[in-house]
Design a protein around this motif. Structure first.
Motif, PDB file in Angstrom:
ATOM      1  N   ARG A 133      73.388  34.508  -3.976  1.00  0.00           N
ATOM      2  CA  ARG A 133      71.950  34.612  -3.717  1.00  0.00           C
ATOM      3  C   ARG A 133      71.486  33.245  -3.225  1.00  0.00           C
ATOM      4  O   ARG A 133      71.013  32.414  -3.986  1.00  0.00           O
ATOM      5  CB  ARG A 133      71.221  35.009  -4.996  1.00  0.00           C
ATOM      6  N   ARG A 136      66.046  30.611  -1.065  1.00  0.00           N
ATOM      7  CA  ARG A 136      65.116  31.258  -0.142  1.00  0.00           C
ATOM      8  C   ARG A 136      64.875  30.412   1.099  1.00  0.00           C
ATOM      9  O   ARG A 136      64.653  30.933   2.192  1.00  0.00           O
ATOM     10  CB  ARG A 136      63.761  31.484  -0.826  1.00  0.00           C
ATOM     11  N   LYS A 139      66.958  31.218   4.117  1.00  0.00           N
ATOM     12  CA  LYS A 139      67.001  32.598   4.588  1.00  0.00           C
ATOM     13  C   LYS A 139      66.681  32.631   6.079  1.00  0.00           C
ATOM     14  O   LYS A 139      65.764  31.965   6.559  1.00  0.00           O
ATOM     15  CB  LYS A 139      65.977  33.446   3.835  1.00  0.00           C
ATOM     16  N   THR A 420      59.420  40.285   4.386  1.00  0.00           N
ATOM     17  CA  THR A 420      60.377  40.773   5.368  1.00  0.00           C
ATOM     18  C   THR A 420      61.511  41.513   4.674  1.00  0.00           C
ATOM     19  O   THR A 420      61.717  41.383   3.470  1.00  0.00           O
ATOM     20  CB  THR A 420      60.967  39.628   6.210  1.00  0.00           C
ATOM     21  N   CYS A 421      62.242  42.286   5.457  1.00  0.00           N
ATOM     22  CA  CYS A 421      63.325  43.114   4.895  1.00  0.00           C
ATOM     23  C   CYS A 421      64.322  42.289   4.089  1.00  0.00           C
ATOM     24  O   CYS A 421      64.808  42.728   3.048  1.00  0.00           O
ATOM     25  CB  CYS A 421      64.048  43.852   6.013  1.00  0.00           C
ATOM     26  N   GLU A 422      64.636  41.098   4.562  1.00  0.00           N
ATOM     27  CA  GLU A 422      65.619  40.244   3.893  1.00  0.00           C
ATOM     28  C   GLU A 422      64.967  39.132   3.093  1.00  0.00           C
ATOM     29  O   GLU A 422      65.639  38.192   2.668  1.00  0.00           O
ATOM     30  CB  GLU A 422      66.569  39.646   4.928  1.00  0.00           C
ATOM     31  N   CYS A 431      59.552  46.496   4.170  1.00  0.00           N
ATOM     32  CA  CYS A 431      60.548  46.380   5.238  1.00  0.00           C
ATOM     33  C   CYS A 431      59.977  47.089   6.458  1.00  0.00           C
ATOM     34  O   CYS A 431      60.022  48.308   6.565  1.00  0.00           O
ATOM     35  CB  CYS A 431      61.883  46.996   4.813  1.00  0.00           C
ATOM     36  N   ASP A 436      58.851  42.073  10.792  1.00  0.00           N
ATOM     37  CA  ASP A 436      60.046  41.242  10.936  1.00  0.00           C
ATOM     38  C   ASP A 436      60.130  40.609  12.324  1.00  0.00           C
ATOM     39  O   ASP A 436      60.489  39.433  12.475  1.00  0.00           O
ATOM     40  CB  ASP A 436      61.302  42.069  10.663  1.00  0.00           C
TER      41      ASP A 436
END
Length: 503
Positions: A133, A136, A139, A420-422, A431, A436
């Motif tokens: 993980r 952030r 990302k 956002t999706c990710e 999502c 995005d």
């Protein structure tokens, strides 16, 4: 090509934030940076709001603690002018769109006595990139680190990234010794940082102890150490200040401020917004019309008047007045669909007690939502007990408080992480391809184009009703005991430094 040295240089964030945030240099009148003064024997006592959720793993939200205690350090640091300045790197140069070369500081050691080297920097970056993980802050971009000299590290990205320096300035990218990276995949800052204070003990979610690191590469700390208590209850934090049990208390609730000595209460101008996220993936709020009904039911001004006693601002958008250009660039945003007629829809409304106002906000929201026909069941606990469930979408709605400049000093990055999706902090489980695309395109530009992309993305998110802005907060930090050079940082990265001392 651009080269940056120790003269405090503008980072990409200066192009996108341009706020008037002020970092207070001292609490009661000292001057930061007094070098040559003999270290003292005083220790400072600190009451922090949120206990660790992941044993201070820097890839988690715990990371701001190791930064605020000045135990973990990064290659560069964002200063009070939202500019990048040297820290463990003394200068850096962008040699092409994808490549950045950092010259490393010499004479630095980790708290475990090992040497700070280019290999150690590469090791820290490699672990962050490979983490199950990842932080952030990285990302959406792939980083590769290579040792290119005795005191030089080269970082490349897979796409042009105007905020690479800001990413590396995030405490999530703290440089730790090899001993920090455990065989079970966890990362510990205990005894592995480079800062003026060494973290010598973490006692679960109760206390932490830091001692002065006498071999620090800069000015040796004036304090002998820091004693930390984790006190989730805001009333208890304020009580500890009044009784003199602690010298600093984070985030004192509005209801407690009038009980403090006025000289002990310091309002910090924060880019912090409280909002209600709605689970757009599953449950009742997967229906856009039901989300629109919730939005229509909520009146933030009631929350400001009752919960904050007028000491906050009703939120129109996600980005508050601390980001000065946001209001002028924001247009009217309406729900994308007509609100549904609600009659007996049951929802779970969750929040955490660490921020004292959150449960009170939940009470007001419950009333407003039930007046609109919802049946509300509340789940209120400490943050540490519910973070995983929030991120996994276990609740229909969650009251969240977020610093919108926290990770990179860049509001678009906040939107990317949360919507956002990710996204690494996507409690709304949103999502949406259009959102995005807007954010992905915005992340490749700077200046006015990035500001416009930020506002376009905010509008797209708000139109979907996945999040309902509530209030822009004003945070009070309490200080007592006559200490000086306690920082009041709107980015919530710094608090106690090597210059903090009793006045």
């Amino acid at each position: 090509m651009s080269k940056h040295t120790g003269r405090k240089v503008a980072a990409a964030v200066a192009l996108v934030a341009a706020t008037t945030l002020v970092l207070s240099g001292c609490a009661t009148g000292g001057t930061e940076g007094e070098s040559g003064a003999a270290p003292g024997d005083d220790r400072i006592k600190l009451a922090m709001m949120q206990p660790p959720t992941a044993a201070l793993n820097p890839y988690s939200d715990d990371v701001m603690k190791i930064s605020r205690w000045s135990t973990g350090e990064t290659l560069v640091r964002i200063n009070d002018a939202l500019e990048a300045e040297p820290l463990l790197a003394t200068e850096w140069e962008q040699t092409d769109d994808l490549t950045w070369v950092f010259t490393l500081r010499e004479g630095v050691t980790f708290h475990d006595g090992t040497e700070f080297t280019a290999e150690a920097v590469k090791n820290s970056i490699d672990h962050a990139v490979a983490a199950p993980r990842p932080p952030r802050v990285i990302k959406g971009v792939t980083l590769t680190a290579e040792v290119t000299g005795d005191n030089e590290i080269t970082v490349t990205t897979d796409v042009p990234d105007p905020l690479l320096v800001n990413r590396l300035a995030s405490p999530q990218m703290s440089i730790l010794s090899a001993a920090a990276y455990l065989d079970d995949g966890n990362v510990t800052p205990v005894g592995t940082g480079t800062g003026p204070f060494e973290l010598v003990e973490l006692n679960g979610t109760s206390t932490a102890t830091l001692d002065r690191y006498d071999d620090y590469w800069g000015d040796v700390a004036q304090l002998a150490g820091i004693d930390v208590d984790f006190v989730p209850d805001g009333t208890a934090r304020a009580g500890a200040i009044r009784s003199g049990e602690v010298n600093i208390a984070e985030s004192v609730p509005v209801s407690q401020v009038t009980l403090l000595n006025p000289d002990d209460a310091h309002e910090v101008f924060m880019p912090r917004t409280s909002f209600l996220t709605l689970n757009s993936e599953s449950g009742p709020f997967a229906d856009p019309a039901v989300r629109a009904a919730a939005r229509a039911a909520i009146d933030p001004s009631v929350i400001v008047d009752t919960v904050y006693e007028g000491q906050a601002d009703p939120a129109v958008g996600l980005l508050g007045p601390a980001i000065e250009w946001a209001e002028d660039m924001r247009g009217d945003v309406e729900s994308s669909v007509k609100p549904a007629k609600v009659d007996g829809i049951t929802i779970t409304l969750a929040t955490y007690t660490d921020r004292a106002e959150n449960p009170e906000i939940a009470v007001q929201l419950e009333k407003q939502l039930e007046d609109a026909g919802f049946i509300v069941e509340q789940d209120v606990r400490e943050y540490v007990a519910m973070e995983g469930e929030m991120l996994d979408g276990a609740f229909d709605a969650v009251v969240v408080s977020r610093n919108t400049l926290l990770d990179m000093g860049d509001p678009l990055s906040f939107l990317s992480q949360d919507f956002t999706c990710e996204g690494g902090f996507n409690i709304a489980q949103l999502c949406n391809a259009e959102v995005d695309e807007l954010i992905d395109a915005g992340m490749q530009v700077a200046g006015d184009d990035r500001r416009q992309a930020t506002m376009d993305a905010e509008a797209a998110v708000l139109q979907l009703d996945a999040v309902i802005p509530l209030v822009h907060e004003r945070v009070v930090q309490a200080e007592t005991g006559g200490y000086v050079d306690i920082l009041r940082d709107p980015l919530e990265r710094r608090l106690i430094t090597e210059h903090t001392k009793r006045g």
